[in-house]
Every structure is written in C-alpha cells, then in structure tokens.
Design an enzyme around this catalytic site. Sequence first.
Site, PDB file in Angstrom:
ATOM      1  CE  LYS A 278     -25.956  -8.997   1.456  1.00  0.00           C
ATOM      2  NZ  LYS A 278     -24.502  -9.500   2.454  1.00  0.00           N
TER       3      LYS A 278
ATOM      4  NE  ARG B  91     -21.886  -6.497  -3.442  1.00  0.00           N
ATOM      5  CZ  ARG B  91     -23.074  -7.742  -3.362  1.00  0.00           C
ATOM      6  NH1 ARG B  91     -24.196  -7.460  -3.569  1.00  0.00           N
ATOM      7  NH2 ARG B  91     -22.668  -9.039  -2.904  1.00  0.00           N
TER       8      ARG B  91
ATOM      9  NE  ARG C 208     -23.474 -18.209   0.470  1.00  0.00           N
ATOM     10  CZ  ARG C 208     -22.963 -17.302   0.518  1.00  0.00           C
ATOM     11  NH1 ARG C 208     -24.418 -16.037   0.936  1.00  0.00           N
ATOM     12  NH2 ARG C 208     -22.215 -16.558  -0.259  1.00  0.00           N
TER      13      ARG C 208
ATOM     14  NE  ARG D 134     -22.927 -17.422  -3.896  1.00  0.00           N
ATOM     15  CZ  ARG D 134     -23.277 -16.165  -3.463  1.00  0.00           C
ATOM     16  NH1 ARG D 134     -24.135 -15.929  -2.853  1.00  0.00           N
ATOM     17  NH2 ARG D 134     -22.014 -15.289  -3.462  1.00  0.00           N
TER      18      ARG D 134
ATOM     19  NE  ARG E 280     -18.228 -13.104  -2.319  1.00  0.00           N
ATOM     20  CZ  ARG E 280     -19.119 -14.370  -1.755  1.00  0.00           C
ATOM     21  NH1 ARG E 280     -18.149 -15.348  -1.613  1.00  0.00           N
ATOM     22  NH2 ARG E 280     -20.421 -13.807  -1.378  1.00  0.00           N
TER      23      ARG E 280
HETATM   24  P1  ADP Z   1     -25.861 -13.240   2.666  1.00  0.00           P
HETATM   25  O1  ADP Z   1     -27.235 -13.220   1.657  1.00  0.00           O
HETATM   26  O2  ADP Z   1     -25.094 -11.779   3.232  1.00  0.00           O
HETATM   27  O3  ADP Z   1     -24.564 -13.296   1.476  1.00  0.00           O
HETATM   28  P2  ADP Z   1     -26.795 -15.616   3.758  1.00  0.00           P
HETATM   29  O4  ADP Z   1     -27.517 -15.398   3.791  1.00  0.00           O
HETATM   30  O5  ADP Z   1     -26.545 -16.615   2.111  1.00  0.00           O
HETATM   31  O6  ADP Z   1     -25.921 -14.847   3.538  1.00  0.00           O
HETATM   32  O7  ADP Z   1     -25.912 -16.669   5.097  1.00  0.00           O
HETATM   33  C1  ADP Z   1     -24.701 -16.949   4.952  1.00  0.00           C
HETATM   34  C2  ADP Z   1     -24.179 -18.139   5.666  1.00  0.00           C
HETATM   35  O8  ADP Z   1     -24.410 -17.841   7.128  1.00  0.00           O
HETATM   36  C3  ADP Z   1     -25.518 -19.528   5.267  1.00  0.00           C
HETATM   37  O9  ADP Z   1     -24.732 -20.465   4.971  1.00  0.00           O
HETATM   38  C4  ADP Z   1     -26.720 -19.165   6.189  1.00  0.00           C
HETATM   39  O10 ADP Z   1     -26.571 -20.907   5.999  1.00  0.00           O
HETATM   40  C5  ADP Z   1     -25.839 -18.484   7.565  1.00  0.00           C
HETATM   41  N1  ADP Z   1     -26.583 -18.640   8.173  1.00  0.00           N
HETATM   42  C6  ADP Z   1     -27.270 -16.897   8.268  1.00  0.00           C
HETATM   43  N2  ADP Z   1     -27.645 -16.427   8.506  1.00  0.00           N
HETATM   44  C7  ADP Z   1     -27.358 -17.030   9.584  1.00  0.00           C
HETATM   45  C8  ADP Z   1     -27.357 -17.071  11.480  1.00  0.00           C
HETATM   46  N3  ADP Z   1     -27.993 -15.984  12.427  1.00  0.00           N
HETATM   47  N4  ADP Z   1     -26.104 -17.624  12.291  1.00  0.00           N
HETATM   48  C9  ADP Z   1     -25.577 -19.042  11.529  1.00  0.00           C
HETATM   49  N5  ADP Z   1     -25.387 -18.874  10.259  1.00  0.00           N
HETATM   50  C10 ADP Z   1     -26.614 -18.738   9.938  1.00  0.00           C
HETATM   51  P1  AMP Z   2     -24.664 -12.146  -3.577  1.00  0.00           P
HETATM   52  O1  AMP Z   2     -25.501 -12.697  -4.321  1.00  0.00           O
HETATM   53  O2  AMP Z   2     -24.725 -11.237  -3.200  1.00  0.00           O
HETATM   54  O3  AMP Z   2     -22.904 -12.737  -2.623  1.00  0.00           O
HETATM   55  O4  AMP Z   2     -23.522 -11.423  -4.799  1.00  0.00           O
HETATM   56  C1  AMP Z   2     -22.178 -11.791  -6.023  1.00  0.00           C
HETATM   57  C2  AMP Z   2     -22.037 -11.096  -6.576  1.00  0.00           C
HETATM   58  O5  AMP Z   2     -23.227 -11.182  -7.323  1.00  0.00           O
HETATM   59  C3  AMP Z   2     -21.085 -10.024  -6.130  1.00  0.00           C
HETATM   60  O6  AMP Z   2     -19.253 -10.768  -4.921  1.00  0.00           O
HETATM   61  C4  AMP Z   2     -21.155  -9.851  -7.166  1.00  0.00           C
HETATM   62  O7  AMP Z   2     -19.282  -9.589  -8.307  1.00  0.00           O
HETATM   63  C5  AMP Z   2     -21.873  -9.139  -7.949  1.00  0.00           C
HETATM   64  N1  AMP Z   2     -22.996  -8.566  -7.490  1.00  0.00           N
HETATM   65  C6  AMP Z   2     -24.682  -8.541  -6.634  1.00  0.00           C
HETATM   66  N2  AMP Z   2     -24.976  -8.056  -6.120  1.00  0.00           N
HETATM   67  C7  AMP Z   2     -23.916  -6.866  -7.179  1.00  0.00           C
HETATM   68  C8  AMP Z   2     -24.144  -5.578  -6.552  1.00  0.00           C
HETATM   69  N3  AMP Z   2     -25.548  -4.844  -5.900  1.00  0.00           N
HETATM   70  N4  AMP Z   2     -23.880  -4.073  -7.589  1.00  0.00           N
HETATM   71  C9  AMP Z   2     -22.094  -5.197  -8.184  1.00  0.00           C
HETATM   72  N5  AMP Z   2     -22.218  -6.407  -7.778  1.00  0.00           N
HETATM   73  C10 AMP Z   2     -23.093  -7.238  -7.589  1.00  0.00           C
END
Ligand code: ADP
Ligand code: AMP
Length: 236
Positions: free
Chosen positions: A28, A103, A141, A173, A184
């Site tokens: 995302k 969410r 990541r 993270r 999660r």
């Molecule tokens: P989200 O915001 O949904 O948690 P991220 O955009 O942070 O996901 O992506 C999660 C991990 O996967 C990151 O380390 C990113 O570099 C990697 N990633 C994202 N999209 C792809 C893809 N299409 N193919 C391979 N790795 C990806």
């Molecule tokens: P993310 O960066 O989207 O992976 O979110 C990291 C963490 O932040 C999640 O595991 C939750 O603890 C909190 N969080 C992020 N967005 C929300 C949301 N919309 N509602 C509740 N908790 C959230």
Amino acid sequence: MSMHKPLPDANDFLPGPVLLLGAPGVGKGTQAKLLMEEFGIPQISTGDLLRENRKNRTSLGMIADELMSKGQLVPDDLVNDMVAERFKDPDTEHGYILDGYPRTIGQAQWLDTQLVAYMLPVVAVNIVVPQQVLLERITGRRISPAGRIYNIYTNRPKQDGICDVDGSTLEQRKDDTEEVFYERMKAFDAKTAAVIEYYRTHGGRFAEVNGDQPVETVTGEIRAALLKLRHHPDQA
Ligand code: ADP
Ligand code: AMP
C-alpha cells in the site's frame, strides 16, 4: 470514426478520494507514494501519522506506541480524530490516497460522513498477496527516516542499509518481526477483512489487484482500475 472518447491521460485525471486496502505488507505504502506523484494528490498513511506522533512523544503517540508494538489496532476515535485533523490541510481539497485506513467498519462509517465534502465518490482498491509472501515482505522491509520503503529481498537499496535518495541510514520497524506480523494478521482478519467486504458490496467503485507482481506492474493495474472506475463505475 469512433464514437467513444479515449480515456484521459493520467495528467488531466483527478482521481478524488482513493483507498488502498489490503493486509500488512501488500504494498500500500509503496504504491501510494508512486500514485501520489503521478496524480498530484497527497498520500495519507495512518501508520506514518501514528509513527510521527510517537516520534514527537505526543499523548496519542504514547498510547499508540504500546498498541503498535503488539500489532493491535489503535482505537477508532483516536485514529478518526487524527485523520480529521489531516483533512483540514488544503492539499486534500481535490482528493487523497488513504493508505492503511479505514481498518475497521467504525472507521469506514466515519469516513463516509466526511466524504460528502467531495464532488467525486470514493474509489477503493484492494491489493491481494498470498500470506506466505507477506512474511518476507514484512521481515525484509527497511525504511528511511523520510519514509522511503525498501526490502532486503525484493527491493534492495543500491548500497546495503543506505537510502538511495538521501543517503540516510535505513531502519527496521520494531513491529516488523515475525511474531508481531502474526498479531497484525490476526487484527486484519478480525477487523479489516470486513472493511474490504464493505467496499466490495457498497457503492460499486471497487477493484481488486494482484499485488504479487513487480511494483510497476501493480502500479499499472491500479492506474487502469482508477481510470476505468472513474469513467465506467461497476466495471473494474
Ligand atoms: P504496506 O504499506 O501494505 O504495509 P509496503 O508498501 O510497505 O506495504 O511494502 C511492504 C514491503 O514489500 C516493503 O519492503 C516493500 O519494499 C516490498 N514490496 C512492496 N511492493 C512489492 C512488490 N510488488 N514486489 C515485491 N516487494 C514489494
Ligand atoms: P501500518 O504502518 O499501516 O502497517 O500500521 C502500523 C500500526 O499502526 C498498525 O499495526 C496499528 O497498530 C496502527 N494503525 C495504523 N493505521 C491504523 C488504523 N487505521 N486503525 C488502527 N490502528 C492503525
């Protein structure tokens, strides 16, 4: 001569409010940043906003820290208030890309009350990736302090541990461990899966994209879905 007008270029296309939905690690944030640049509307990531609050040691940040490190969701009223503040910024006037929000059904219902301010209806895109792929996405990541996203397996920086763009040191993270990932995923199954069904069955502007493909392929499919849904709702 064809009677059909071609779809407009991304350049003269304003997508309005866009939601990127999907489990932790589906991409995302990665996609939101690319689409933000392309469409000129801001990314609003509730995870990023909460991490900023944690860094600034606000009272919200302190409450969120404990929940985030356990992989649990932050209560709806706190997250909605934080989003309401962000919506006051003028850059959200023509739309935005929400990433990681809503969410819960409570958040989705609250968001519905805010969307009346927009001329364009909301478009929801669900990114789908198999769970076994997500674990590697999450544990691999790495992020820069400015929020750029890398992966030690799939999206490596040119130099290990260093951001390509600003040379900063990459970090992991603290919730990106295998143990917290499973928590999660539990929160996703218990609360967020229903939000996806909410958008699938309400309003019609919903698309599903296979996120287990190269980043640029996924971006292309999201872009195509946005263009199609804007011009021919119910068909993506
Ligand atoms: P989200 O915001 O949904 O948690 P991220 O955009 O942070 O996901 O992506 C999660 C991990 O996967 C990151 O380390 C990113 O570099 C990697 N990633 C994202 N999209 C792809 C893809 N299409 N193919 C391979 N790795 C990806
Ligand atoms: P993310 O960066 O989207 O992976 O979110 C990291 C963490 O932040 C999640 O595991 C939750 O603890 C909190 N969080 C992020 N967005 C929300 C949301 N919309 N509602 C509740 N908790 C959230």
